[in-house]
Design a protein around this motif. Structure first.
Motif, PDB file in Angstrom:
ATOM      1  N   ARG A  33       0.835  -1.204   0.000  1.00 31.53           N
ATOM      2  CA  ARG A  33       0.000   0.000   0.000  1.00 31.53           C
ATOM      3  C   ARG A  33       0.869   1.255   0.000  1.00 31.53           C
ATOM      4  O   ARG A  33       0.581   2.225  -0.709  1.00 31.53           O
ATOM      5  CB  ARG A  33      -0.919  -0.007   1.222  1.00 31.53           C
ATOM      6  N   ALA A  34       1.957   1.233   0.794  1.00 33.63           N
ATOM      7  CA  ALA A  34       2.854   2.391   0.836  1.00 33.63           C
ATOM      8  C   ALA A  34       3.521   2.625  -0.522  1.00 33.63           C
ATOM      9  O   ALA A  34       3.680   3.769  -0.958  1.00 33.63           O
ATOM     10  CB  ALA A  34       3.916   2.188   1.915  1.00 33.63           C
ATOM     11  N   GLU A  37       0.867   4.118  -2.848  1.00 33.67           N
ATOM     12  CA  GLU A  37       0.609   5.517  -2.477  1.00 33.67           C
ATOM     13  C   GLU A  37       1.712   6.429  -2.999  1.00 33.67           C
ATOM     14  O   GLU A  37       1.442   7.536  -3.495  1.00 33.67           O
ATOM     15  CB  GLU A  37       0.502   5.639  -0.958  1.00 33.67           C
ATOM     16  N   VAL A  40       1.198   6.913  -6.760  1.00 31.71           N
ATOM     17  CA  VAL A  40       0.045   7.785  -7.019  1.00 31.71           C
ATOM     18  C   VAL A  40       0.392   9.227  -6.706  1.00 31.71           C
ATOM     19  O   VAL A  40       0.118  10.142  -7.498  1.00 31.71           O
ATOM     20  CB  VAL A  40      -1.172   7.328  -6.193  1.00 31.71           C
ATOM     21  N   ASP A  41       1.009   9.452  -5.543  1.00 35.53           N
ATOM     22  CA  ASP A  41       1.327  10.814  -5.118  1.00 35.53           C
ATOM     23  C   ASP A  41       2.335  11.478  -6.049  1.00 35.53           C
ATOM     24  O   ASP A  41       2.372  12.711  -6.161  1.00 35.53           O
ATOM     25  CB  ASP A  41       1.865  10.807  -3.685  1.00 35.53           C
ATOM     26  N   THR A  46      -1.447   4.585 -11.769  1.00 38.97           N
ATOM     27  CA  THR A  46      -1.164   3.405 -10.951  1.00 38.97           C
ATOM     28  C   THR A  46      -2.361   2.465 -10.928  1.00 38.97           C
ATOM     29  O   THR A  46      -3.473   2.868 -10.576  1.00 38.97           O
ATOM     30  CB  THR A  46      -0.809   3.822  -9.509  1.00 38.97           C
ATOM     31  N   PRO A  58      -8.943   2.330  -0.410  1.00 36.58           N
ATOM     32  CA  PRO A  58      -8.301   3.612  -0.064  1.00 36.58           C
ATOM     33  C   PRO A  58      -7.413   4.144  -1.182  1.00 36.58           C
ATOM     34  O   PRO A  58      -7.295   5.358  -1.368  1.00 36.58           O
ATOM     35  CB  PRO A  58      -7.473   3.259   1.178  1.00 36.58           C
ATOM     36  N   LEU A  59      -6.809   3.241  -1.953  1.00 35.47           N
ATOM     37  CA  LEU A  59      -5.943   3.675  -3.046  1.00 35.47           C
ATOM     38  C   LEU A  59      -6.756   4.185  -4.226  1.00 35.47           C
ATOM     39  O   LEU A  59      -6.366   5.149  -4.890  1.00 35.47           O
ATOM     40  CB  LEU A  59      -5.047   2.512  -3.480  1.00 35.47           C
ATOM     41  N   ARG A  62      -7.706   7.554  -3.685  1.00 32.83           N
ATOM     42  CA  ARG A  62      -6.543   8.427  -3.836  1.00 32.83           C
ATOM     43  C   ARG A  62      -6.215   8.688  -5.303  1.00 32.83           C
ATOM     44  O   ARG A  62      -5.419   9.560  -5.628  1.00 32.83           O
ATOM     45  CB  ARG A  62      -5.347   7.745  -3.171  1.00 32.83           C
TER      46      ARG A  62
END
Length: 310
Positions: A33-34, A37, A40-41, A46, A58-59, A62
């Motif tokens: 998940r990290a 993230e 994506v950030d 992604t 959650p992703l 995001r």
């Protein structure tokens, strides 16, 4: 020609930033998940997949895309990053998508032995993938930090093509070499220090608590101790590489004498220190082998096992 009729100087035009590469992340545990993230950030398109689809929610919120199958996830991007528990788990997850691997860059970030890395590399390249095996040398919360270390072994063309993308996961990004098992080798070699160090801290914490003190009271001093150990690593590495253990700042005999102190502390605090017995035995074996007055790094020689003959 008037002053307003100048030809534009196109040589000074800014170079457009490269478009972030699409990437797929398979496996959405805490580390996966990290990783997703971070991609994506950083603006990378992604795609994510996990055996438990709810972990993708959650992703998706995001900005990630959720693939309904592992095959669809692999097909979505030229770069596929896996973060499953072991190499066997990675192969098991990818089996339904084997046909889609051809021509894609596959980067694994999981635990496992060098043999496991080599076996997965052979399977993946056999299906036409370009393979790179890596390791994240930090906790999930540190993913994306400038000093977070990730190292990789395998296809250099994959690393060169996607280095900018992979550096999103950590600023200290290293290619170890062309051998596909190098990251797994260093992961296990460096990781061997973790459990002994942690158990040592846990034993110390229990001993301190036996005196009615808080474990937190020793954190500062334990940190200084680890800093001292870190400062000695280059010295010990030089001794091991040269095979010269004669200049002993801390001798094997000194550590042997300390074994008696461990026994006394166990009696006083009622804290089990049986986990130290194999380490004390290793020290005694080193003395028996003639290393008593040598540097403690000479334990490396006792750890070497003779090659088996056919």
């Amino acid at each position: 020609m008037s002053g307003n009729d100048r030809t534009p100087d196109l040589t000074s035009a800014p170079t457009p930033a490269p478009t972030p590469a699409p990437v797929t992340v398979l496996g959405l545990g805490s580390m996966g998940r990290a990783l997703a993230e971070a991609f994506v950030d950083a603006g990378h398109p992604t795609t994510v997949w996990n055996r438990t689809p709810a972990r993708a929610a959650p992703l998706v919120a995001r900005g990630a895309d959720h693939a309904g199958s592992v095959a669809a996830a692999v097909e979505a991007s030229p770069l596929v990053v896996t973060c499953l528990t072991t190499f066997d788990d990675t192969r098991s997850a990818l089996e339904p998508a084997a046909a889609a691997l051809s021509g894609r860059a596959l980067v694994t970030l999981n635990s496992g032995s060098p043999a496991g890395a080599r076996a997965l590399a052979a399977w993946a390249t056999g299906h036409g993938a370009r393979f790179l095996a890596g390791a994240v040398k930090n906790v999930p919360a540190a993913v994306g930090a400038p000093d977070t270390l990730l190292y990789y072994g395998g296809d250099r063309t994959v690393f060169d093509e996607y280095e900018t993308t992979l550096r999103v996961l950590g600023g200290d990004t290293v290619h170890l070499g062309a051998e596909t098992d190098l990251a797994a080798l260093y992961e296990m070699a460096v990781g061997a220090m973790l459990l002994p160090a942690l158990v040592g801290f846990f034993q110390g914490a229990a001993a301190v608590q036996a005196r009615g003190l808080e474990a937190a009271s020793m954190v500062r001093f334990a940190g200084k101790w680890l800093d001292m150990i870190k400062s000695l690593l280059p010295v010990y590495a030089r001794e091991i590489d040269s095979g010269d253990y004669g200049d002993a700042a801390s001798s094997v005999n000194l550590f042997l004498a300390g074994a008696a102190h461990d026994a006394e502390l166990t009696t006083e605090t009622h804290v089990d220190s049986a986990w130290l017995a194999p380490l004390h035995d290793l020290v005694r074996r080193a003395v028996a082998a003639g290393h008593g007055e040598h540097s403690i790094a000479a334990l490396t020689e006792v750890l070497r096992m003779p090659e088996r003959t056919a």
